[in-house]
Design a protein around this motif. Sequence first.
Motif, short mmCIF file in Angstrom:
data_model
loop_
_atom_site.label_atom_id
_atom_site.label_comp_id
_atom_site.label_asym_id
_atom_site.label_seq_id
_atom_site.Cartn_x
_atom_site.Cartn_y
_atom_site.Cartn_z
N GLY A 49 9.92 -10.27 -2.19
CA GLY A 49 8.72 -10.94 -1.69
C GLY A 49 7.57 -9.97 -1.57
O GLY A 49 7.71 -8.77 -1.84
N PHE A 50 6.43 -10.49 -1.15
CA PHE A 50 5.21 -9.67 -1.07
C PHE A 50 4.41 -10.06 0.15
O PHE A 50 4.31 -11.25 0.49
CB PHE A 50 4.36 -9.86 -2.32
CG PHE A 50 3.02 -9.17 -2.25
CD1 PHE A 50 2.92 -7.81 -2.52
CD2 PHE A 50 1.87 -9.87 -1.92
CE1 PHE A 50 1.69 -7.16 -2.45
CE2 PHE A 50 0.64 -9.24 -1.84
CZ PHE A 50 0.55 -7.88 -2.12
N VAL A 51 3.83 -9.07 0.80
CA VAL A 51 2.85 -9.32 1.84
C VAL A 51 1.77 -8.25 1.73
O VAL A 51 2.05 -7.09 1.48
CB VAL A 51 3.49 -9.30 3.26
CG1 VAL A 51 4.03 -7.93 3.60
CG2 VAL A 51 2.48 -9.75 4.32
N TRP A 52 0.51 -8.68 1.85
CA TRP A 52 -0.61 -7.75 1.88
C TRP A 52 -0.99 -7.54 3.33
O TRP A 52 -1.28 -8.50 4.05
CB TRP A 52 -1.80 -8.30 1.10
CG TRP A 52 -2.93 -7.30 0.95
CD1 TRP A 52 -3.12 -6.45 -0.09
CD2 TRP A 52 -4.00 -7.05 1.87
NE1 TRP A 52 -4.24 -5.68 0.11
CE2 TRP A 52 -4.80 -6.04 1.32
CE3 TRP A 52 -4.35 -7.58 3.11
CZ2 TRP A 52 -5.94 -5.54 1.95
CZ3 TRP A 52 -5.48 -7.10 3.75
CH2 TRP A 52 -6.26 -6.09 3.17
N GLN A 53 -0.99 -6.29 3.76
CA GLN A 53 -1.29 -6.01 5.16
C GLN A 53 -1.71 -4.56 5.32
O GLN A 53 -1.07 -3.66 4.79
CB GLN A 53 -0.06 -6.27 6.04
CG GLN A 53 -0.26 -5.90 7.51
CD GLN A 53 1.01 -6.08 8.31
OE1 GLN A 53 1.41 -7.19 8.61
NE2 GLN A 53 1.65 -4.97 8.64
N MET A 54 -2.78 -4.35 6.06
CA MET A 54 -3.21 -2.98 6.35
C MET A 54 -2.18 -2.31 7.25
O MET A 54 -1.41 -2.97 7.96
CB MET A 54 -4.59 -2.98 7.00
CG MET A 54 -5.68 -3.59 6.13
SD MET A 54 -5.94 -2.71 4.57
CE MET A 54 -6.92 -1.32 5.17
N THR A 55 -2.17 -1.00 7.24
CA THR A 55 -1.13 -0.25 7.94
C THR A 55 -1.12 -0.50 9.44
O THR A 55 -0.07 -0.39 10.08
CB THR A 55 -1.32 1.26 7.66
OG1 THR A 55 -1.31 1.47 6.24
CG2 THR A 55 -0.20 2.08 8.28
N ASP A 56 -2.25 -0.86 10.02
CA ASP A 56 -2.29 -1.10 11.47
C ASP A 56 -1.95 -2.54 11.83
O ASP A 56 -2.11 -2.95 12.97
CB ASP A 56 -3.66 -0.73 12.05
CG ASP A 56 -4.81 -1.51 11.42
OD1 ASP A 56 -4.54 -2.32 10.50
OD2 ASP A 56 -5.97 -1.31 11.84
N GLY A 57 -1.43 -3.31 10.86
CA GLY A 57 -1.01 -4.68 11.12
C GLY A 57 0.33 -4.72 11.81
O GLY A 57 0.92 -3.69 12.16
N PRO A 58 0.86 -5.93 12.01
CA PRO A 58 2.12 -6.09 12.75
C PRO A 58 3.27 -5.32 12.10
O PRO A 58 3.45 -5.34 10.88
CB PRO A 58 2.38 -7.60 12.68
CG PRO A 58 1.03 -8.20 12.45
CD PRO A 58 0.28 -7.22 11.62
N LEU A 59 4.07 -4.67 12.92
CA LEU A 59 5.23 -3.92 12.42
C LEU A 59 6.28 -4.84 11.82
O LEU A 59 7.08 -4.41 10.98
CB LEU A 59 5.85 -3.10 13.56
CG LEU A 59 5.08 -1.85 14.00
CD1 LEU A 59 5.74 -1.23 15.21
CD2 LEU A 59 5.00 -0.84 12.86
N GLU A 60 6.27 -6.10 12.23
CA GLU A 60 7.26 -7.04 11.71
C GLU A 60 7.19 -7.14 10.18
O GLU A 60 8.21 -7.38 9.53
CB GLU A 60 7.07 -8.43 12.33
CG GLU A 60 7.45 -8.53 13.79
CD GLU A 60 6.38 -7.98 14.74
OE1 GLU A 60 5.31 -7.54 14.24
OE2 GLU A 60 6.62 -7.97 15.96
N SER A 61 6.00 -6.96 9.62
CA SER A 61 5.87 -7.07 8.16
C SER A 61 6.59 -5.94 7.44
O SER A 61 7.11 -6.12 6.34
CB SER A 61 4.39 -7.06 7.76
OG SER A 61 3.75 -8.22 8.25
#
Length: 226
Positions: free
Chosen positions: A83-95
């Motif tokens: 799968g894929f998720v786009w998220q900046m490094t300071d986003g939720p750790l769950e990702s």
Amino acid sequence: MPHIVTVITGASGILGQALVEAALARGDRVAGIDFGAIQRPDSEHFLGLSGVDLTAPDAAQAAIDKVAHHFGRIDNLLNAVGGFVWQMTDGPLESWDRMHRMNLVTVLNACRAALPHLQAQERGHIVNVGALGALTAGAGLGAYAASKAGVHKLTEALAEETKTQGLCVNAVLPSIIDTPTNRADMPDADFTTWVQPAQLATIMLFLASHDASSITGALLPVRGRV
């Protein structure tokens, strides 16, 4: 001569479906495994296993063992699961945990489950799906790239561990695969430059063939025209 048996994880996804069709077209017996629903009906040539949580080692083992019992052997494992998720490094750790489990743990569990069956044949192929973006991660790709980089290193390590056993373990590294989700997320992109699922399936099936028996431990970039 017995038919080649090819197991495809992530079989309900766009790439997984392309792999199923291509493997059946070349005459393989095919098993599709996924947590999502697999729409193709079972037949003499195809076995679909839906609802399989490949993040759970016991579930992965049970599914792979069922395929081996059904067809009598396993020759190839093609791991399109992920799968894929786009998220900046300071986003939720769950990702970060989600990407690790979806992209690396699933592949690890499928490989571990399939290895005894492949080793029993004293030959066989594993082809994983890494990512070109895991070589140089861009903004927002940290969690995804880290998990796919793990797939790359798992591929290399497993190739070394099995190179004297007649097994070949490789990975393809696509750029952007042309899927409806990617088109929706990037509507202004030039889709013609992206990697077509059928083309990637052809490359993966080549790596899962006798013609590629001298290739192991390779991380093959499949850039398209991106």
